[in-house]
Design a protein around this motif. Structure first.
Motif, PDB file in Angstrom:
ATOM      1  N   GLU A   1       0.937  -1.056   0.040  1.00  0.00           N
ATOM      2  CA  GLU A   1       0.022   0.192   0.022  1.00  0.00           C
ATOM      3  C   GLU A   1       0.942   1.231   0.047  1.00  0.00           C
ATOM      4  O   GLU A   1       0.618   2.482  -0.641  1.00  0.00           O
ATOM      5  CB  GLU A   1      -1.040  -0.132   1.175  1.00  0.00           C
ATOM      6  CG  GLU A   1      -1.632   1.242   1.483  1.00  0.00           C
ATOM      7  CD  GLU A   1      -2.878   1.565   0.172  1.00  0.00           C
ATOM      8  OE1 GLU A   1      -3.368   2.458   0.217  1.00  0.00           O
ATOM      9  OE2 GLU A   1      -2.980   0.730  -0.663  1.00  0.00           O
TER      10      GLU A   1
ATOM     11  N   LEU B   1      -7.705  -8.665  -2.252  1.00  0.00           N
ATOM     12  CA  LEU B   1      -8.479  -7.379  -2.272  1.00  0.00           C
ATOM     13  C   LEU B   1      -7.803  -6.403  -2.335  1.00  0.00           C
ATOM     14  O   LEU B   1      -8.043  -5.254  -2.894  1.00  0.00           O
ATOM     15  CB  LEU B   1      -9.041  -7.646  -0.840  1.00  0.00           C
ATOM     16  CG  LEU B   1     -10.031  -6.208  -0.753  1.00  0.00           C
ATOM     17  CD1 LEU B   1     -11.289  -6.221  -1.504  1.00  0.00           C
ATOM     18  CD2 LEU B   1     -10.534  -6.279   0.917  1.00  0.00           C
TER      19      LEU B   1
ATOM     20  N   GLU C   1      -7.422  -5.544  -6.177  1.00  0.00           N
ATOM     21  CA  GLU C   1      -8.831  -5.300  -6.710  1.00  0.00           C
ATOM     22  C   GLU C   1      -9.078  -3.835  -6.113  1.00  0.00           C
ATOM     23  O   GLU C   1      -9.417  -2.965  -7.195  1.00  0.00           O
ATOM     24  CB  GLU C   1      -9.876  -6.299  -6.099  1.00  0.00           C
ATOM     25  CG  GLU C   1      -9.669  -7.708  -6.809  1.00  0.00           C
ATOM     26  CD  GLU C   1     -10.606  -8.568  -6.315  1.00  0.00           C
ATOM     27  OE1 GLU C   1     -11.563  -7.854  -5.595  1.00  0.00           O
ATOM     28  OE2 GLU C   1     -10.592  -9.720  -6.536  1.00  0.00           O
ATOM     29  N   THR C   2      -8.559  -3.468  -5.008  1.00  0.00           N
ATOM     30  CA  THR C   2      -8.926  -2.135  -4.633  1.00  0.00           C
ATOM     31  C   THR C   2      -7.997  -1.179  -5.290  1.00  0.00           C
ATOM     32  O   THR C   2      -8.407   0.057  -5.779  1.00  0.00           O
ATOM     33  CB  THR C   2      -8.492  -1.970  -3.011  1.00  0.00           C
ATOM     34  OG1 THR C   2      -9.398  -2.934  -2.491  1.00  0.00           O
ATOM     35  CG2 THR C   2      -8.726  -0.682  -2.653  1.00  0.00           C
TER      36      THR C   2
END
Length: 398
Positions: free
Chosen positions: A86, A131, A134-135
Motif C-alpha cells: 500500500e 482485495l 482489486e482495490t
C-alpha cells in the motif's frame, strides 16, 4: 511574569511541529531502526523530494526484491507485506504519477505483476491480498487513461500475459475503465487473445466498457447463451440498444436444454429437461413485454411473481404502473395475499420490511403457533413491534 505556553501532549501534526525538524528527524531514525516499512517509506519520501527519476528507481528496487523473493509469508507477516504494498502504491499514484505519468504507469504495471508470485507464497485465508490488488485496480486504469496511447502499451502487454487476473481487475475497476481506454486496449490486443476462456472473458469485459455490444455478443458461447442469467443479461443489453426482436430471441434461447442450465420448474415440476428460470430471466422477460407494448401481460406477470415470491421490489414495480387510487386497492390485496401465504416467515418478513407493522401484528396474532417457531430470528421483529403492538411482540419473543 510572562505566562508559560501550555503545549498539548496529544499526538497530532500541529502538536509535533513544536518539537522542531531536528528532533523529529532523530525520532524517525530511531523508530525506523525497528520498523522496516517505516524505513522504506522514509527513503521513498527522500527520493520523491529529489525528483521522479530517483523515486521511480527506488520503487523499482523494492518491486524487484519482492518479485525475486521466495520465502513463504506467514499470516503474522501478511499485514506488514500489505502495508508495504500500500505504501508503494500511494507513492506511485500520489507522488510519481503527477510528474511522470508514463513512467508511473510502467512502474504500476510492475506492481501488479507481483500478484501471482505473492499469491503463491502468502498465507491469505481471508483474501486480503487479492482485495488489495482489486482495490488498486481503479488507480491503474485512471493512470493509463492519463498516460496516453504509447505508455498504455505496457498495460496491453500485461493484459496479454495474464488475461485472467486483468479480467478480474477490469471488473473491479468499474467506471475507471472509460470507453476510450477500453477501445484503445482492444485495438492493441491481437486475435489470439480470444483463443482461451480467460482471454475471451478479458476481451468481453473490455467490450462491455467500450460499449461495443456486437463484439460483446460475439464472445458469448452458445452454452453460455443458454443459461437463464446470461440470457437475461444479453436481453437487457439488447433492449437498451432498442433491438427488441433480438432480445426476445435471447430469452427464448434459455428455454431450451443446455449443459449449463439447471432444470426449469418455474413453480411446477421439472419437465422436458428445460432449464430452471431465474429471477433475472423473469425480470428481463417483464421488461421485454413492456418494450413490446404488452403492458397488461407484463403487469399480470409481475403480480404472479409477487404472489409466488412475496417480492417487495416486484410489488413496488407493479404498483408504480397502476392508475391513481388503484394502487391502494392493489396494496390491500397484496397484504391479504401475504396474510394467507403458506410460508409464514416469508410473509412476516415481507410485511415487516415493507413496512406494514399493523398487518404484520395481525398476522402474528392470527397464526400464533407459527409465530412461536421462529425463535431467535424473530427478536428484531419483536422489538420493532413492541411499542405499538405489544401482544404480537410478546408472541414473537416467546
Amino acid at each position: 511574569m510572562a505566562r508559560q505556553t501550555r503545549l498539548s501532549t496529544r499526538l497530532s501534526a500541529a502538536s509535533l511541529v513544536h518539537l522542531g525538524a531536528p528532533r523529529l528527524a532523530d525520532l524517525l531514525i530511531e523508530a525506523g531502526a525497528g520498523n522496516a516499512n517505516l524505513k522504506r517509506r522514509l527513503r521513498l519520501e527522500l527520493a520523491a523530494e529529489a525528483g521522479p527519476a530517483l523515486l521511480g528507481l527506488e520503487i523499482n528496487k523494492r518491486l524487484t526484491a519482492l518479485a525475486t523473493a521466495r520465502t513463504r509469508v506467514s499470516w503474522r507477516k501478511r499485514g506488514e507485506l500489505l502495508q508495504d504494498l500500500e505504501s508503494h502504491r500511494l507513492m506511485i499514484v500520489e507522488r510519481l504519477a503527477p510528474d511522470a505519468p508514463a513512467e508511473a504507469l510502467a512502474v504500476f504495471v510492475r506492481w501488479f505483476d507481483l500478484y501471482p508470485g505473492l499469491a503463491a507464497r502468502v498465507k491469505d485465508t481471508k483474501g486480503e491480498l487479492a482485495l488489495a490488488f482489486e482495490t488498486a485496480a481503479p488507480d491503474l486504469f485512471v493512470l493509463a487513461e492519463k498516460a496516453g496511447e504509447t505508455a498504455a502499451r505496457d498495460l496491453t502487454d500485461a493484459l496479454r500475459r495474464r488475461p485472467q487476473d486483468y479480467g478480474r481487475w477490469i471488473a473491479a475497476a468499474g467506471e475507471a475503465v472509460g470507453p476510450d481506454l477500453a477501445r484503445n486496449l482492444l485495438a492493441s490486443l491481437d486475435a489470439p487473445s480470444t483463443k482461451t476462456p480467460a482471454g475471451r472473458n478479458l476481451v468481453r469485459r473490455l467490450a462491455d466498457r467500450a460499449q461495443d455490444l456486437d463484439l460483446w455478443l460475439s464472445l458469448v458461447t452458445p452454452e453460455q447463451a443458454g443459461s437463464p442469467d446470461v440470457a437475461a443479461d444479453i436481453a437487457r443489453r439488447l433492449l437498451a440498444a432498442g433491438r427488441i426482436a433480438e432480445a426476445r430471441a435471447a430469452l427464448e434461447a434459455a428455454l431450451s436444454p443446455s449443459p449449463l442450465n439447471r432444470r426449469w420448474t418455474f413453480g411446477r415440476n421439472p419437465r422436458d429437461g428445460a432449464p430452471r428460470l431465474t429471477p433475472a430471466w423473469e425480470a428481463a422477460s417483464i421488461d421485454l413485454l413492456d418494450a413490446e407494448g404488452q403492458r397488461e401481460e407484463a403487469q399480470t406477470l409481475r403480480w404472479e411473481l409477487f404472489e409466488r415470491d412475496l417480492s417487495a421490489p416486484v410489488l413496488r414495480d407493479y404498483l408504480a404502473r397502476l392508475p391513481d387510487f388503484d394502487d391502494v386497492e392493489a396494496l390491500d390485496r397484496a397484504f391479504a395475499h401475504a396474510a394467507a401465504h403458506p410460508d409464514f416467515e416469508a410473509a412476516l418478513r415481507f410485511l415487516m420490511d415493507w413496512p406494514a407493522h399493523r398487518e404484520a401484528a395481525s398476522l402474528v396474532l392470527a397464526r400464533p403457533r407459527e409465530a412461536r417457531t421462529l425463535g431467535a430470528k424473530a427478536a428484531d421483529w419483536a422489538s420493532r413491534l413492541s411499542q405499538r403492538f405489544p401482544e404480537a411482540a410478546s408472541l414473537l419473543a416467546d
